[in-house]
Design an enzyme around this catalytic site. Structure first.
Site, PDB file in Angstrom:
ATOM      1  N   ASN A  88      -2.345  -0.018   6.799  1.00  0.00           N
ATOM      2  CA  ASN A  88      -1.869  -1.385   7.280  1.00  0.00           C
ATOM      3  C   ASN A  88      -0.812  -2.113   6.378  1.00  0.00           C
ATOM      4  O   ASN A  88      -0.882  -3.313   6.292  1.00  0.00           O
ATOM      5  CB  ASN A  88      -3.003  -2.210   7.624  1.00  0.00           C
ATOM      6  CG  ASN A  88      -3.905  -2.516   6.699  1.00  0.00           C
ATOM      7  OD1 ASN A  88      -3.862  -2.133   5.267  1.00  0.00           O
ATOM      8  ND2 ASN A  88      -5.060  -3.180   6.996  1.00  0.00           N
TER       9      ASN A  88
ATOM     10  N   LYS B 188       0.966  -1.235  -0.188  1.00  0.00           N
ATOM     11  CA  LYS B 188      -0.027   0.162   0.043  1.00  0.00           C
ATOM     12  C   LYS B 188       0.790   1.343   0.102  1.00  0.00           C
ATOM     13  O   LYS B 188       1.993   1.168   0.347  1.00  0.00           O
ATOM     14  CB  LYS B 188      -1.003  -0.088   1.214  1.00  0.00           C
ATOM     15  CG  LYS B 188      -1.838  -1.064   1.108  1.00  0.00           C
ATOM     16  CD  LYS B 188      -3.200  -1.229   2.164  1.00  0.00           C
ATOM     17  CE  LYS B 188      -4.039  -2.339   2.029  1.00  0.00           C
ATOM     18  NZ  LYS B 188      -5.079  -2.205   3.104  1.00  0.00           N
TER      19      LYS B 188
ATOM     20  N   TYR C  71     -12.285  -1.874  -4.048  1.00  0.00           N
ATOM     21  CA  TYR C  71     -13.011  -2.299  -2.691  1.00  0.00           C
ATOM     22  C   TYR C  71     -14.526  -1.839  -2.632  1.00  0.00           C
ATOM     23  O   TYR C  71     -15.114  -1.685  -1.951  1.00  0.00           O
ATOM     24  CB  TYR C  71     -12.245  -1.151  -2.054  1.00  0.00           C
ATOM     25  CG  TYR C  71     -10.951  -1.545  -1.414  1.00  0.00           C
ATOM     26  CD1 TYR C  71     -10.678  -2.613  -0.516  1.00  0.00           C
ATOM     27  CD2 TYR C  71      -9.691  -0.666  -1.850  1.00  0.00           C
ATOM     28  CE1 TYR C  71      -9.414  -2.850  -0.080  1.00  0.00           C
ATOM     29  CE2 TYR C  71      -8.436  -1.161  -1.030  1.00  0.00           C
ATOM     30  CZ  TYR C  71      -8.347  -2.102  -0.317  1.00  0.00           C
ATOM     31  OH  TYR C  71      -7.220  -2.715   0.265  1.00  0.00           O
TER      32      TYR C  71
ATOM     33  N   GLU D  73      -9.077 -10.241  -8.347  1.00  0.00           N
ATOM     34  CA  GLU D  73      -8.170  -8.923  -8.257  1.00  0.00           C
ATOM     35  C   GLU D  73      -7.089  -9.148  -8.907  1.00  0.00           C
ATOM     36  O   GLU D  73      -6.642  -7.851  -9.613  1.00  0.00           O
ATOM     37  CB  GLU D  73      -7.744  -8.894  -6.676  1.00  0.00           C
ATOM     38  CG  GLU D  73      -8.962  -8.826  -5.512  1.00  0.00           C
ATOM     39  CD  GLU D  73      -8.665  -9.011  -4.167  1.00  0.00           C
ATOM     40  OE1 GLU D  73      -7.768  -9.509  -3.806  1.00  0.00           O
ATOM     41  OE2 GLU D  73      -9.657  -8.889  -3.371  1.00  0.00           O
TER      42      GLU D  73
ATOM     43  N   HIS E 132      -2.202  -5.625   1.386  1.00  0.00           N
ATOM     44  CA  HIS E 132      -3.518  -6.238   0.924  1.00  0.00           C
ATOM     45  C   HIS E 132      -3.105  -7.773   0.658  1.00  0.00           C
ATOM     46  O   HIS E 132      -2.137  -7.863   0.075  1.00  0.00           O
ATOM     47  CB  HIS E 132      -4.198  -5.483  -0.066  1.00  0.00           C
ATOM     48  CG  HIS E 132      -5.378  -6.525  -0.537  1.00  0.00           C
ATOM     49  ND1 HIS E 132      -6.419  -6.406  -0.156  1.00  0.00           N
ATOM     50  CD2 HIS E 132      -5.455  -7.304  -1.825  1.00  0.00           C
ATOM     51  CE1 HIS E 132      -7.457  -7.261  -0.506  1.00  0.00           C
ATOM     52  NE2 HIS E 132      -6.800  -7.747  -1.731  1.00  0.00           N
TER      53      HIS E 132
HETATM   54  N1  UDP Z   1      -9.810  -0.183   6.902  1.00  0.00           N
HETATM   55  C1  UDP Z   1      -9.812   0.831   7.560  1.00  0.00           C
HETATM   56  N2  UDP Z   1     -10.699   0.740   8.745  1.00  0.00           N
HETATM   57  C2  UDP Z   1     -11.245  -0.340   9.245  1.00  0.00           C
HETATM   58  C3  UDP Z   1     -11.301  -1.243   8.455  1.00  0.00           C
HETATM   59  C4  UDP Z   1     -10.603  -1.486   7.145  1.00  0.00           C
HETATM   60  O1  UDP Z   1      -9.376   1.821   6.904  1.00  0.00           O
HETATM   61  O2  UDP Z   1     -12.018  -0.103  10.179  1.00  0.00           O
HETATM   62  C5  UDP Z   1      -9.060  -0.583   5.448  1.00  0.00           C
HETATM   63  C6  UDP Z   1      -7.708  -1.297   5.680  1.00  0.00           C
HETATM   64  O3  UDP Z   1      -6.769  -0.590   4.889  1.00  0.00           O
HETATM   65  C7  UDP Z   1      -8.121  -2.426   5.162  1.00  0.00           C
HETATM   66  C8  UDP Z   1      -9.019  -2.373   4.090  1.00  0.00           C
HETATM   67  O4  UDP Z   1      -9.746  -1.190   4.577  1.00  0.00           O
HETATM   68  O5  UDP Z   1      -7.134  -3.301   4.869  1.00  0.00           O
HETATM   69  C9  UDP Z   1     -10.022  -3.448   3.737  1.00  0.00           C
HETATM   70  O6  UDP Z   1     -10.588  -3.865   4.799  1.00  0.00           O
HETATM   71  P1  UDP Z   1     -10.884  -5.383   5.300  1.00  0.00           P
HETATM   72  O7  UDP Z   1     -12.012  -5.445   6.299  1.00  0.00           O
HETATM   73  O8  UDP Z   1     -11.093  -6.267   3.889  1.00  0.00           O
HETATM   74  O9  UDP Z   1      -9.378  -5.948   5.763  1.00  0.00           O
HETATM   75  P2  UDP Z   1      -8.289  -6.741   5.186  1.00  0.00           P
HETATM   76  O10 UDP Z   1      -9.184  -7.803   4.306  1.00  0.00           O
HETATM   77  O11 UDP Z   1      -7.570  -5.911   4.348  1.00  0.00           O
HETATM   78  O12 UDP Z   1      -7.884  -7.423   6.238  1.00  0.00           O
HETATM   79 MG    MG Z   2     -10.643  -7.927   2.992  1.00  0.00          MG
END
Ligand code: UDP
Ligand code: MG
Length: 140
Positions: free
Chosen positions: A114, A11, A51, A128, A117
């Site tokens: 974080n 990211k 997303y 994807e 991805h």
């Molecule tokens: N995210 C965020 N706030 C939240 C949850 C998710 O900014 O409370 C962002 C974070 O970058 C995350 C992405 O949205 O990686 C996609 O969320 P998801 O729940 O799919 O998490 P992931 O699959 O990436 O672990």
């Molecule tokens: Mg996810």
């Protein structure tokens, strides 16, 4: 169809702060093969489509702004049981909850920023990957 691969993004925060190399090293050290890789800057439209499942959630707009804030590195990674094994290697979405030694625990700065991805299912790994790579780049 290819088995045993997943799709990953390094990211913008991690790319911007020079963590691409260290993250790629962790990926390699944990036995993942990088099958295809490219640096791209997502458009708002691309990020929203990628997303789409999160549209309407409180974090959606911030996430789109963040993911389009600079270049990212997109990758197809090969490993046995790649989707689950890579989710284990990256750790929980919230870095505070991620296990020590995971990529997110090591490199994330917040739940939004974080670092990486990883696809959450083989179906989404296909979806994807198709976003960024053509068939000819996927070796099965
Ligand atoms: N995210 C965020 N706030 C939240 C949850 C998710 O900014 O409370 C962002 C974070 O970058 C995350 C992405 O949205 O990686 C996609 O969320 P998801 O729940 O799919 O998490 P992931 O699959 O990436 O672990
Ligand atoms: Mg996810």
């Amino acid at each position: 169809m290819c088995n045993d691969f997943t799709f990953s993004i390094i990211k913008p925060n991690a790319v911007r702060t020079g963590k691409t190399g260290p993250i790629l090293a962790m990926i390699n050290e944990n036995g993942f093969e990088i099958e295809a890789m490219r640096m791209v800057k997502l458009t708002v439209q691309q990020a929203e489509s990628f997303y789409a499942v999160h549209r309407g959630k409180s974090f959606f707009e911030g996430l789109i702004e963040f993911m389009t804030s600079g270049p990212v590195v997109v990758m197809i990674l090969r490993h046995e049981d790649a989707v689950d094994q890579f989710r284990k290697l990256i750790g929980a979405t919230d870095p505070a909850k991620a296990e020590p030694g995971t990529i997110r625990r090591t490199f994330a700065v917040s739940i939004q920023m974080n670092a990486v991805h990883g696809s959450d299912s083989p179906e989404n790994a296909v979806r994807e990957s198709n976003f960024f790579f053509s068939e000819i780049e996927k070796y099965c």
